[in-house]
Write an enzyme that holds these catalytic residues in place. Structure first.
Site, PDB file in Angstrom:
ATOM      1  N   GLU A 112     -12.705  -3.275  78.225  1.00  0.00           N
ATOM      2  CA  GLU A 112     -12.648  -2.887  76.813  1.00  0.00           C
ATOM      3  C   GLU A 112     -14.040  -2.906  76.207  1.00  0.00           C
ATOM      4  O   GLU A 112     -14.857  -3.742  76.580  1.00  0.00           O
ATOM      5  CB  GLU A 112     -11.789  -3.903  76.040  1.00  0.00           C
ATOM      6  CG  GLU A 112     -10.453  -4.140  76.672  1.00  0.00           C
ATOM      7  CD  GLU A 112      -9.710  -5.340  76.080  1.00  0.00           C
ATOM      8  OE1 GLU A 112     -10.161  -5.887  75.044  1.00  0.00           O
ATOM      9  OE2 GLU A 112      -8.699  -5.729  76.668  1.00  0.00           O
ATOM     10  N   LYS A 114     -16.802  -4.085  73.845  1.00  0.00           N
ATOM     11  CA  LYS A 114     -16.971  -5.316  73.076  1.00  0.00           C
ATOM     12  C   LYS A 114     -17.541  -4.926  71.719  1.00  0.00           C
ATOM     13  O   LYS A 114     -18.721  -4.610  71.583  1.00  0.00           O
ATOM     14  CB  LYS A 114     -17.914  -6.273  73.801  1.00  0.00           C
ATOM     15  CG  LYS A 114     -18.033  -7.623  73.129  1.00  0.00           C
ATOM     16  CD  LYS A 114     -18.716  -8.615  74.053  1.00  0.00           C
ATOM     17  CE  LYS A 114     -18.740 -10.006  73.478  1.00  0.00           C
ATOM     18  NZ  LYS A 114     -19.369 -10.103  72.165  1.00  0.00           N
ATOM     19  N   ASP A 116     -18.993  -5.003  68.188  1.00  0.00           N
ATOM     20  CA  ASP A 116     -19.911  -5.957  67.578  1.00  0.00           C
ATOM     21  C   ASP A 116     -19.558  -6.118  66.110  1.00  0.00           C
ATOM     22  O   ASP A 116     -20.125  -5.474  65.243  1.00  0.00           O
ATOM     23  CB  ASP A 116     -21.344  -5.439  67.744  1.00  0.00           C
ATOM     24  CG  ASP A 116     -22.343  -6.573  67.603  1.00  0.00           C
ATOM     25  OD1 ASP A 116     -21.915  -7.740  67.586  1.00  0.00           O
ATOM     26  OD2 ASP A 116     -23.542  -6.270  67.512  1.00  0.00           O
ATOM     27  N   TYR A 221      -7.488  -6.712  69.852  1.00  0.00           N
ATOM     28  CA  TYR A 221      -7.642  -6.722  71.304  1.00  0.00           C
ATOM     29  C   TYR A 221      -6.956  -7.877  72.016  1.00  0.00           C
ATOM     30  O   TYR A 221      -7.102  -8.017  73.220  1.00  0.00           O
ATOM     31  CB  TYR A 221      -9.123  -6.674  71.685  1.00  0.00           C
ATOM     32  CG  TYR A 221     -10.007  -7.609  70.896  1.00  0.00           C
ATOM     33  CD1 TYR A 221      -9.836  -8.982  70.956  1.00  0.00           C
ATOM     34  CD2 TYR A 221     -11.020  -7.104  70.086  1.00  0.00           C
ATOM     35  CE1 TYR A 221     -10.646  -9.837  70.243  1.00  0.00           C
ATOM     36  CE2 TYR A 221     -11.831  -7.955  69.356  1.00  0.00           C
ATOM     37  CZ  TYR A 221     -11.642  -9.327  69.442  1.00  0.00           C
ATOM     38  OH  TYR A 221     -12.431 -10.157  68.721  1.00  0.00           O
ATOM     39  N   LYS A 308     -22.723  -7.927  78.966  1.00  0.00           N
ATOM     40  CA  LYS A 308     -23.605  -7.425  77.915  1.00  0.00           C
ATOM     41  C   LYS A 308     -24.414  -6.238  78.413  1.00  0.00           C
ATOM     42  O   LYS A 308     -24.944  -6.260  79.523  1.00  0.00           O
ATOM     43  CB  LYS A 308     -24.565  -8.540  77.469  1.00  0.00           C
ATOM     44  CG  LYS A 308     -23.879  -9.673  76.728  1.00  0.00           C
ATOM     45  CD  LYS A 308     -23.407  -9.222  75.360  1.00  0.00           C
ATOM     46  CE  LYS A 308     -23.029 -10.370  74.471  1.00  0.00           C
ATOM     47  NZ  LYS A 308     -24.021 -10.783  73.519  1.00  0.00           N
ATOM     48  N   CYS A 399     -52.967   6.536  46.588  1.00  0.00           N
ATOM     49  CA  CYS A 399     -52.040   7.486  47.217  1.00  0.00           C
ATOM     50  C   CYS A 399     -52.746   8.220  48.352  1.00  0.00           C
ATOM     51  O   CYS A 399     -53.834   8.761  48.158  1.00  0.00           O
ATOM     52  CB  CYS A 399     -51.542   8.493  46.186  1.00  0.00           C
ATOM     53  SG  CYS A 399     -50.552   9.808  46.922  1.00  0.00           S
ATOM     54  N   CYS A 402     -53.114  12.118  47.173  1.00  0.00           N
ATOM     55  CA  CYS A 402     -53.950  12.561  46.050  1.00  0.00           C
ATOM     56  C   CYS A 402     -54.963  11.523  45.582  1.00  0.00           C
ATOM     57  O   CYS A 402     -55.774  11.808  44.702  1.00  0.00           O
ATOM     58  CB  CYS A 402     -53.075  12.986  44.874  1.00  0.00           C
ATOM     59  SG  CYS A 402     -52.244  11.586  44.090  1.00  0.00           S
ATOM     60  N   CYS A 417     -46.751   6.459  43.660  1.00  0.00           N
ATOM     61  CA  CYS A 417     -47.869   7.250  43.179  1.00  0.00           C
ATOM     62  C   CYS A 417     -47.442   7.856  41.848  1.00  0.00           C
ATOM     63  O   CYS A 417     -46.453   8.582  41.781  1.00  0.00           O
ATOM     64  CB  CYS A 417     -48.213   8.351  44.182  1.00  0.00           C
ATOM     65  SG  CYS A 417     -49.280   9.625  43.468  1.00  0.00           S
ATOM     66  N   CYS A 423     -49.628  15.501  42.600  1.00  0.00           N
ATOM     67  CA  CYS A 423     -49.823  14.985  43.953  1.00  0.00           C
ATOM     68  C   CYS A 423     -49.249  15.981  44.954  1.00  0.00           C
ATOM     69  O   CYS A 423     -48.065  16.311  44.910  1.00  0.00           O
ATOM     70  CB  CYS A 423     -49.124  13.637  44.074  1.00  0.00           C
ATOM     71  SG  CYS A 423     -49.022  13.006  45.756  1.00  0.00           S
TER      72      CYS A 423
HETATM   73  S1  IVH Z   1     -11.334 -11.163  73.765  1.00  0.00           S
HETATM   74  C1  IVH Z   1     -10.596 -15.344  74.994  1.00  0.00           C
HETATM   75  N1  IVH Z   1     -11.935  -8.625  73.494  1.00  0.00           N
HETATM   76  O1  IVH Z   1     -16.532 -11.024  71.269  1.00  0.00           O
HETATM   77  C2  IVH Z   1     -10.768 -13.919  74.598  1.00  0.00           C
HETATM   78  N2  IVH Z   1     -13.258 -10.216  72.334  1.00  0.00           N
HETATM   79  O2  IVH Z   1     -18.098 -13.224  72.619  1.00  0.00           O
HETATM   80  C3  IVH Z   1     -11.612 -13.813  73.418  1.00  0.00           C
HETATM   81  N3  IVH Z   1     -15.033  -9.226  70.928  1.00  0.00           N
HETATM   82  O3  IVH Z   1     -15.095 -13.862  69.804  1.00  0.00           O
HETATM   83  C4  IVH Z   1     -11.875 -12.522  72.858  1.00  0.00           C
HETATM   84  N4  IVH Z   1     -14.564  -7.122  71.398  1.00  0.00           N
HETATM   85  O4  IVH Z   1     -15.118 -11.665  68.412  1.00  0.00           O
HETATM   86  C5  IVH Z   1     -12.257  -9.893  73.157  1.00  0.00           C
HETATM   87  N5  IVH Z   1     -12.311  -6.337  73.328  1.00  0.00           N
HETATM   88  C6  IVH Z   1     -12.628  -7.595  72.985  1.00  0.00           C
HETATM   89  C7  IVH Z   1     -13.700  -7.891  72.095  1.00  0.00           C
HETATM   90  C8  IVH Z   1     -13.991  -9.225  71.797  1.00  0.00           C
HETATM   91  C9  IVH Z   1     -15.345  -7.951  70.707  1.00  0.00           C
HETATM   92  C10 IVH Z   1     -15.733 -10.386  70.319  1.00  0.00           C
HETATM   93  C11 IVH Z   1     -14.817 -11.458  69.780  1.00  0.00           C
HETATM   94  C12 IVH Z   1     -15.135 -12.699  70.561  1.00  0.00           C
HETATM   95  C13 IVH Z   1     -16.512 -12.407  71.041  1.00  0.00           C
HETATM   96  C14 IVH Z   1     -16.754 -13.204  72.310  1.00  0.00           C
END
Ligand code: IVH
Length: 669
Positions: A112, A114, A116, A221, A308, A399, A402, A417, A423
């Site tokens: 999935e 992740k 942010d 999720y 990551k 500026c 000018c 300016c 200008c």
């Molecule tokens: S699962 C035990 N799924 O990432 C499972 N987390 O670093 C916990 N996050 O605290 C979370 N996308 O806020 C899960 N598809 C995803 C996610 C996700 C973002 C965030 C979440 C979590 C943090 C962990």
């Protein structure tokens, strides 16, 4: 008009369903207009029968009373965080650990994005949202339910009356984030650092009305105790999707290492295509029984890991800092960098918001700087990682275009300016603005063509646009005969379509947008009359005369007065006059209606087009002004309303209303 409670409840369900199609499935089935009508009818019914209102009504999304604190909530199942890996090696180790833990059983993973954003847990009782809580320390979080209700996609009621707890992320899309920051920069405010902090800060706001103004969304999720609903994780997500909750459409699965790593590689390229920021992938064992067998450490589950993505922060050398002069004279620094690749694009320039920021970061020539490029956002300098040999950059005092001494407007961070149309840089920007969409709408007269016309000496100011002949254009390099003809036709069309208010707005006088221009145009009717009025009075008396116009505050009045008395501007206006460009403004008859005698200021992002709203207010007898003053009756605040306007409303005791409340005013009699 529906008049039974049954009809009302059916309408609640219908609007909820359309919200879901829009925010959860991203496949709306009705037009915005139809939706607005339906929502309006719902509000009317609720106003007429307050005792009918149910807590899951879509109208309950708009934040109401400020909260004094967020009660703590203790949860039975802790919200754990995830262990991080940064490379294939680490991921391989995770996979092998999982296999060992499963004693030879085969494994299926979910993969999935992740997201942010900011973690959230939603508790539904009998299908109704009962609690929205932050992660806090995992075990104890904070009850932020009123704020969570303002987040698009958070269902207030599910399709079935189940008890269920789900977890997910609240986020702000990249585009919305860029829009919020553009607005902040325009208002002279520090831009937000990233969408994640902005989402987190917003959810912790004490005033749900402020939360409602930020365009946040959610993706879920995890299902707590998922085994109660399905055998595996992805099936549990399918289940909550059917209940009406938003789930990522980008989840996939892998049953062996090769598929898993192939999928991870694909994501490296795909990440930028998502409308929100992702900082990696989450890889989870799908089967709930296997998850149970693997267990957790004190901090992390052993059945999931975060992979990551490589950082989009890279370092490079800062070669120079070029001052850029904007249309209204704001001088901002642009960093010139040694070209560097940041996740697939070459970056050689970055923005630094203002010179205060340059000083704060202590930037100097030759420094190694850390830059970040996230999605469509312009690369930013985050800081210095290694001082270079060069001296620190100084804040310019003159500026670059000018040579005029720069000024600092009160309360603003940007340097400016003051030479305005004297200008060259501002002149060029003013011509671009004049021709642009939303102003004089001259098709084919974009940035590049303007620059070419100016450098060839054919155009010095906006009035010169109307003297162009196709022979002149045709003789220009890279200008085909047909485009020359088209441009001449477009200029002619703009001349025909020009009204005094449009012309006034297009001149780009600071603080004078469409609304202020219209108010001034209604009073003076013609540019020549406005100029005559200014000429007949001392500067102070004229500022006062302008300030008497509804919707024109002192700041606008001073800017207009200053513009009219500027010799460069006067020369341009003389030229326009000599070319016979002095269109007359039609006077709008003031309608009688529920808003007669009221002045409204409309700001922020609304669901209806600004022009439509303005028209409806005027049809209801109201006036629309561009800035908040003591003469304002209501400030209609849409999403991402700027702080300046809200503060002004507070200062003058102006009532702030949202779009729904405006709707009520418009339809009251
Ligand atoms: S699962 C035990 N799924 O990432 C499972 N987390 O670093 C916990 N996050 O605290 C979370 N996308 O806020 C899960 N598809 C995803 C996610 C996700 C973002 C965030 C979440 C979590 C943090 C962990």
């Amino acid at each position: 008009m529906a008049d039974s409670r049954q009809d009302y409840l059916a309408l609640v369900d219908e609007v909820t369903e359309h919200d879901r199609r829009y925010y959860v499935d991203a496949t709306p089935t009705i037009s915005d207009l139809e939706y607005d009508r339906m929502a309006k009818r719902l509000r009317e019914l609720e106003a007429a029968h307050p005792d009918w209102v149910v807590e899951w009504s879509p109208t309950r999304r708009v934040g109401h009373e400020p909260i004094s604190d967020f009660p703590k909530v203790e949860r039975p199942v802790a919200m754990l965080s995830l262990d991080n890996t940064y490379g294939e090696e680490d991921l391989r180790e995770f996979h092998e650990r999982v296999l060992r833990g499963l004693d030879g059983e085969s494994v299926v993973y979910s993969i999935e994005p992740k997201i942010d954003g900011f973690g959230i847990e939603l508790t539904y009782k009998q299908g109704v949202l009962a609690l929205g809580a932050t992660r806090g320390d995992g075990r104890i979080g904070e009850d932020v339910t009123p704020n969570v209700k303002c987040v698009h996609g958070v269902a207030l009621r599910l399709r079935e009356p189940v008890d269920i707890v789900v977890r997910g992320e609240i986020y702000i899309s990249k585009a919305e984030f860029a829009a919020i920051n553009a607005e902040r920069v325009k208002l002279g405010e520090e831009p937000f650092k990233n969408p994640r902090n902005t989402a987190a800060g917003t959810i912790k706001q004490m005033d749900p009305r402020e939360v409602a103004k930020r365009p946040m969304r959610t993706i879920l999720y995890e299902v707590v105790d998922g085994q109660r609903y399905a055998k595996g994780h992805l099936a549990s997500l399918d289940y909550i999707r059917r209940l009406g909750l938003p789930v990522s459409a980008n989840n996939s699965s892998a049953a062996d290492w090769d598929t898993l790593i192939g999928c991870v590689h694909q994501w490296q390229d795909k990440r930028d295509d998502l409308p929100y920021e992702v900082d990696g992938l989450v890889i989870k064992v799908d089967d709930f029984a296997q998850r149970q067998g693997l267990g957790t450490t004190s901090k992390f589950p052993r059945w999931a890991i975060a992979y990551k993505f490589p950082a989009r922060q890279v370092t490079t050398i800062l070669r120079d800092l070029e001052p850029n002069v904007g249309r209204t004279g704001a001088v901002t620094p642009v960093a010139v960098l040694d070209p560097v690749d940041v996740s697939g694009t070459t970056v050689s320039r970055a923005s630094v918001h203002n010179y205060d920021q340059v000083q704060r970061l202590g930037l100097g020539r030759g420094d190694r700087v850390l830059i970040e490029k996230a999605g469509e956002i312009i690369p930013q300098i985050l800081g210095v990682t290694e001082k270079g040999p060069g001296p620190a950059f100084e804040t310019p005092t003159a500026c670059p275009s000018c040579g005029s001494p720069l000024e600092r407007e009160e309360g603003r961070v940007a340097l400016a300016c003051p030479n305005r149309l004297g200008c060259p840089a501002q002149q060029l920007a003013a011509i671009e603005f004049f021709a642009s969409r939303g102003q004089m709408n001259i098709d084919g007269l974009g940035e590049k063509v303007v620059a070419q016309l100016v450098s060839q000496g054919l155009v010095h100011d906006v009035a010169d646009i109307f003297t162009l002949t196709w022979e002149q254009l045709d003789s220009l390099e890279r200008f085909a005969e047909q485009s020359a003809k088209n441009l001449i036709a477009a200029i002619d069309k703009a001349r025909q379509a020009a009204t005094f208010s449009r012309l006034l707005a297009a001149l780009g006088i600071p603080h004078v947008g469409g609304v202020a221009a219209k108010a001034i145009a209604q009073r003076y009717r013609r540019l020549t009359a406005l100029r005559a009025a200014a000429g007949a009075k001392e500067h102070e008396a004229f500022v006062e005369e302008l300030s008497e116009i509804e919707g024109i505050g002192e700041i606008i009045a001073i800017a207009v007065d200053r513009f009219l008395r500027d010799p460069h501007a006067a020369a341009i206006l003389d030229k326009l006059g000599a070319l016979g460009i002095d269109p007359e403004e039609q006077v709008v008859a003031i309608a009688e209606g529920p808003l007669t005698g009221k002045t409204l200021v409309v700001t922020g992002t609304l669901t209806q087009a600004r022009a439509d709203i303005q028209k409806r207010i005027e049809q209801a007898g109201g006036k629309v002004a561009g800035s908040v003053s003591k003469k304002t009756s209501y400030l209609v605040a849409g999403a991402d309303t700027g702080k300046t306007k809200l503060e002004a409303a507070q200062k003058h005791g102006v009532t702030v209303i949202d779009e729904a409340e405006l709707e009520k005013l418009l339809t009251s009699s």
